[in-house]
Design a protein around this motif. Structure first.
Motif, PDB file in Angstrom:
ATOM      1  N   ALA A  47       0.044  -1.063   0.122  1.00 20.75           N
ATOM      2  CA  ALA A  47      -0.046  -0.111  -0.039  1.00 20.75           C
ATOM      3  C   ALA A  47       0.905   1.234  -0.201  1.00 20.75           C
ATOM      4  N   LYS A  48       0.330   2.357  -0.570  1.00 21.88           N
ATOM      5  CA  LYS A  48       1.342   3.570  -0.586  1.00 21.88           C
ATOM      6  C   LYS A  48       1.087   4.094   0.411  1.00 21.88           C
ATOM      7  N   SER A  49       0.065   4.608   1.398  1.00 21.05           N
ATOM      8  CA  SER A  49      -0.349   4.614   2.171  1.00 21.05           C
ATOM      9  C   SER A  49      -1.047   3.990   3.702  1.00 21.05           C
ATOM     10  N   SER A  50      -1.256   4.373   4.617  1.00 21.87           N
ATOM     11  CA  SER A  50      -1.601   3.288   6.271  1.00 21.87           C
ATOM     12  C   SER A  50      -3.016   3.864   6.071  1.00 21.87           C
ATOM     13  N   LYS A  51      -3.238   4.724   5.881  1.00 24.35           N
ATOM     14  CA  LYS A  51      -5.348   5.583   5.552  1.00 24.35           C
ATOM     15  C   LYS A  51      -5.608   4.608   4.251  1.00 24.35           C
ATOM     16  N   ILE A  52      -5.262   3.779   3.132  1.00 29.92           N
ATOM     17  CA  ILE A  52      -5.840   3.921   2.376  1.00 29.92           C
ATOM     18  C   ILE A  52      -6.877   2.743   2.620  1.00 29.92           C
ATOM     19  N   LYS A  62      -2.705  -8.143   5.641  1.00 29.30           N
ATOM     20  CA  LYS A  62      -2.714  -6.925   5.932  1.00 29.30           C
ATOM     21  C   LYS A  62      -1.732  -6.285   4.505  1.00 29.30           C
ATOM     22  N   PRO A  63      -2.164  -5.075   4.059  1.00 29.71           N
ATOM     23  CA  PRO A  63      -1.076  -5.140   3.128  1.00 29.71           C
ATOM     24  C   PRO A  63      -0.076  -4.020   4.155  1.00 29.71           C
ATOM     25  N   TYR A  64       1.683  -4.697   3.299  1.00 29.14           N
ATOM     26  CA  TYR A  64       2.979  -3.251   3.890  1.00 29.14           C
ATOM     27  C   TYR A  64       2.866  -2.553   3.117  1.00 29.14           C
ATOM     28  N   VAL A  65       2.711  -1.224   4.267  1.00 25.83           N
ATOM     29  CA  VAL A  65       2.530   0.091   3.340  1.00 25.83           C
ATOM     30  C   VAL A  65       4.082   0.919   3.386  1.00 25.83           C
ATOM     31  N   SER A  66       4.779   0.548   2.469  1.00 26.21           N
ATOM     32  CA  SER A  66       5.717   1.655   2.073  1.00 26.21           C
ATOM     33  C   SER A  66       4.999   2.759   0.336  1.00 26.21           C
ATOM     34  N   ALA A  67       5.903   3.759   0.661  1.00 26.54           N
ATOM     35  CA  ALA A  67       5.471   4.926  -0.604  1.00 26.54           C
ATOM     36  C   ALA A  67       5.948   4.179  -1.653  1.00 26.54           C
ATOM     37  N   ARG A  78      -4.364  -3.023 -10.413  1.00 26.56           N
ATOM     38  CA  ARG A  78      -4.936  -2.847 -11.452  1.00 26.56           C
ATOM     39  C   ARG A  78      -6.815  -1.953 -11.079  1.00 26.56           C
ATOM     40  N   ASP A  79      -7.205  -2.292  -9.614  1.00 27.56           N
ATOM     41  CA  ASP A  79      -8.322  -1.533  -9.162  1.00 27.56           C
ATOM     42  C   ASP A  79      -7.961  -0.321  -9.204  1.00 27.56           C
ATOM     43  N   LYS A  80      -6.753   0.532  -8.879  1.00 27.37           N
ATOM     44  CA  LYS A  80      -6.351   1.490  -8.827  1.00 27.37           C
ATOM     45  C   LYS A  80      -7.178   2.353  -6.915  1.00 27.37           C
ATOM     46  N   ASP A  81      -6.848   1.363  -6.371  1.00 26.36           N
ATOM     47  CA  ASP A  81      -7.012   2.059  -4.748  1.00 26.36           C
ATOM     48  C   ASP A  81      -6.298   1.832  -4.147  1.00 26.36           C
ATOM     49  N   GLY A  82      -5.402   1.829  -4.425  1.00 24.87           N
ATOM     50  CA  GLY A  82      -3.604   2.487  -3.516  1.00 24.87           C
ATOM     51  C   GLY A  82      -2.833   1.244  -3.644  1.00 24.87           C
ATOM     52  N   ILE A  83      -3.562   0.057  -3.573  1.00 23.04           N
ATOM     53  CA  ILE A  83      -2.378  -1.232  -2.479  1.00 23.04           C
ATOM     54  C   ILE A  83      -2.152  -2.378  -3.543  1.00 23.04           C
ATOM     55  N   ALA A  84      -0.934  -2.172  -4.276  1.00 25.84           N
ATOM     56  CA  ALA A  84      -1.039  -3.750  -5.365  1.00 25.84           C
ATOM     57  C   ALA A  84      -0.408  -4.944  -5.232  1.00 25.84           C
ATOM     58  N   CYS A  85      -1.135  -5.724  -5.440  1.00 30.03           N
ATOM     59  CA  CYS A  85      -1.071  -7.254  -5.646  1.00 30.03           C
ATOM     60  C   CYS A  85      -2.117  -7.307  -3.887  1.00 30.03           C
ATOM     61  N   GLU A  86      -3.350  -6.802  -3.622  1.00 27.03           N
ATOM     62  CA  GLU A  86      -3.993  -7.523  -2.179  1.00 27.03           C
ATOM     63  C   GLU A  86      -4.040  -8.718  -2.528  1.00 27.03           C
ATOM     64  N   LYS A  87      -3.761  -9.667  -0.901  1.00 26.38           N
ATOM     65  CA  LYS A  87      -4.756 -10.848  -1.081  1.00 26.38           C
ATOM     66  C   LYS A  87      -5.246 -10.875   0.005  1.00 26.38           C
TER      67      LYS A  87
END
Length: 87
Positions: A47-52, A62-67, A78-87
């Motif tokens: 994730a690009k931010s912890s607030k996403i 839970k995604p790892y946060v690193s801009a 792909r869904d442009k929500d600020g989290i790449a490859c969420e599972k």
């Protein structure tokens, strides 16, 4: 004259060392080939931010946060929500 030369050389060494250090730090961000490779290191994605908040539904991890890591692998969000490859 010797004092001026010593100051100039000292300043050159200091500025040269700091620019090398920041260039090395920038090159450490890893770019992944696909989501399978990224999820081996980061199970919940990046994730690009912890607030996403995830817009794609319920996730297991839970995604790892690193801009910086997100921006290097932004193409996999792909869904442009600020989290790449969420599972």
């Amino acid at each position: 004259m010797k004092k001026v030369l010593a100051v100039v050389l000292g300043a050159g060494l200091i500025f040269g060392y700091t620019s090398y250090d920041t260039a090395e730090a920038k090159s450490k961000v890893k770019t992944y080939k696909n989501c399978t490779a990224l999820n081996k290191d980061y199970k919940g994605g990046v994730a690009k931010s912890s607030k996403i908040k995830n817009k794609g539904g319920k996730t297991k991890y839970k995604p790892y946060v690193s801009a910086k890591l997100y921006s290097a692998n932004k193409k996999m969000d792909r869904d442009k929500d600020g989290i790449a490859c969420e599972k």
